[in-house]
Write a protein that holds these residues in place. Sequence first.
Motif, mmCIF file in Angstrom:
data_model
loop_
_atom_site.group_PDB
_atom_site.id
_atom_site.type_symbol
_atom_site.label_atom_id
_atom_site.label_comp_id
_atom_site.label_asym_id
_atom_site.label_seq_id
_atom_site.Cartn_x
_atom_site.Cartn_y
_atom_site.Cartn_z
ATOM 1 N N LEU A 1 0.547 -20.885 -5.457
ATOM 2 C CA LEU A 1 1.268 -19.516 -5.412
ATOM 3 C C LEU A 1 1.745 -19.371 -4.010
ATOM 4 C CD1 LEU A 1 2.258 -16.865 -7.083
ATOM 5 C CD2 LEU A 1 0.082 -15.995 -6.239
ATOM 6 N N VAL A 2 2.964 -19.212 -3.602
ATOM 7 C CA VAL A 2 3.421 -18.565 -2.249
ATOM 8 C C VAL A 2 3.856 -17.178 -2.267
ATOM 9 C CG1 VAL A 2 3.881 -20.803 -1.480
ATOM 10 C CG2 VAL A 2 5.517 -19.808 -2.676
ATOM 11 N N VAL A 32 11.589 -19.582 0.374
ATOM 12 C CA VAL A 32 10.413 -20.331 0.269
ATOM 13 C C VAL A 32 10.412 -21.343 -0.880
ATOM 14 C CG1 VAL A 32 7.997 -20.186 0.169
ATOM 15 C CG2 VAL A 32 9.338 -18.283 1.306
ATOM 16 N N ALA A 33 10.897 -20.638 -2.126
ATOM 17 C CA ALA A 33 11.315 -21.686 -3.351
ATOM 18 C C ALA A 33 11.799 -22.643 -2.887
ATOM 19 C CB ALA A 33 11.722 -20.690 -4.327
ATOM 20 N N ILE A 34 12.794 -22.321 -2.218
ATOM 21 C CA ILE A 34 14.053 -23.684 -1.694
ATOM 22 C C ILE A 34 13.377 -24.691 -0.632
ATOM 23 C CG2 ILE A 34 16.006 -24.130 -0.484
ATOM 24 C CD1 ILE A 34 17.207 -21.539 -1.534
ATOM 25 N N ALA A 35 12.461 -24.118 0.003
ATOM 26 C CA ALA A 35 11.769 -24.875 0.968
ATOM 27 C C ALA A 35 10.567 -26.001 0.156
ATOM 28 C CB ALA A 35 10.965 -24.181 2.070
ATOM 29 N N GLY A 93 8.541 -14.946 4.729
ATOM 30 C CA GLY A 93 9.240 -16.109 4.145
ATOM 31 C C GLY A 93 9.620 -17.287 5.078
ATOM 32 N N ALA A 94 10.253 -16.876 6.174
ATOM 33 C CA ALA A 94 10.601 -18.052 7.125
ATOM 34 C C ALA A 94 9.304 -18.901 7.427
ATOM 35 C CB ALA A 94 11.243 -17.401 8.579
ATOM 36 N N VAL A 95 8.239 -18.360 7.818
ATOM 37 C CA VAL A 95 7.177 -18.877 8.341
ATOM 38 C C VAL A 95 6.669 -19.605 7.085
ATOM 39 C CG1 VAL A 95 5.315 -17.221 7.751
ATOM 40 C CG2 VAL A 95 5.109 -19.013 9.731
ATOM 41 N N LEU A 96 6.423 -19.401 5.894
ATOM 42 C CA LEU A 96 6.095 -20.375 4.782
ATOM 43 C C LEU A 96 7.145 -21.253 4.626
ATOM 44 C CD1 LEU A 96 4.814 -17.936 2.115
ATOM 45 C CD2 LEU A 96 3.528 -19.783 3.140
ATOM 46 N N ALA A 97 8.209 -21.109 4.808
ATOM 47 C CA ALA A 97 9.498 -22.103 4.675
ATOM 48 C C ALA A 97 9.342 -23.350 5.629
ATOM 49 C CB ALA A 97 10.804 -21.608 4.576
ATOM 50 N N ASP A 122 3.360 -14.208 6.651
ATOM 51 C CA ASP A 122 3.242 -12.716 7.329
ATOM 52 C C ASP A 122 3.183 -12.664 8.620
ATOM 53 O OD1 ASP A 122 2.490 -9.846 7.550
ATOM 54 O OD2 ASP A 122 2.795 -9.905 5.350
ATOM 55 N N PRO A 123 4.035 -11.753 9.260
ATOM 56 C CA PRO A 123 3.936 -11.552 10.973
ATOM 57 C C PRO A 123 2.917 -10.331 10.966
ATOM 58 C CG PRO A 123 5.712 -10.304 9.783
ATOM 59 C CD PRO A 123 5.104 -10.988 8.598
#
Length: 221
Positions: free
Chosen positions: A146-147, A92-95, A63-67, A179-180
Amino acid sequence: MKRPGMPNPDPAAFIKANLPISPVPSIPEIRLHTAGPASGLWRLAGRRDADPPPYWAYPWAGGAVLARHLLDGPEIVAGRRVLDLGAGSGLVAIAAAKAGAGVVTAVDIDANAVAAIGLNAAINGVDIVARAADIIEDPLPEIDLLVVGDLFYDPALALRVMAFLRRCQASGIEVLIGDPERAYLPQDELSRIAIHAVVDFGGGSSGGAVPAGVFSLFGNS
């Protein structure tokens, strides 16, 4: 499992009282309610054997990398209809909302996650439609993007998610995965388009950053 005689706490009230608000490591623009050692999360999570684990209570690398990717590239989401699948905390939605998406929907199977998403969206001053549902077998949503952050930690889930992502792509929905490179990420079906160093809750006690990727499906336009 819930202890006998203990009432079920109200999720939103419990989260507000027990999960402090703090900036997300690697994503200082976003603050979330995050569980800590004194949160007593067991009082809310795992009340029944079938309850999902409280993954929503922590920020994970996918999630962090997508955000980070969306905040750094707002043109990816500007004015678009975005759905965050397995949204957890709503990071991610917030980002996506902060980066200028038109409509953002966050979906998670855990009703406690949906409560957290509502609170976290308010903290960050964004509007998100949050739903508690498993939509993987449903008709496809009417969205543009879609994320998917960190949904490849379980082999059976990974197969279901990939089948859904393929259906989405075939219908013209763009798909981005964060994804890591966990064990069940099907890298032979994906193209890595970006990499960022982000902190992963599951990465050990050092708190150091790990490289995580943003991926598209082969054939994404």
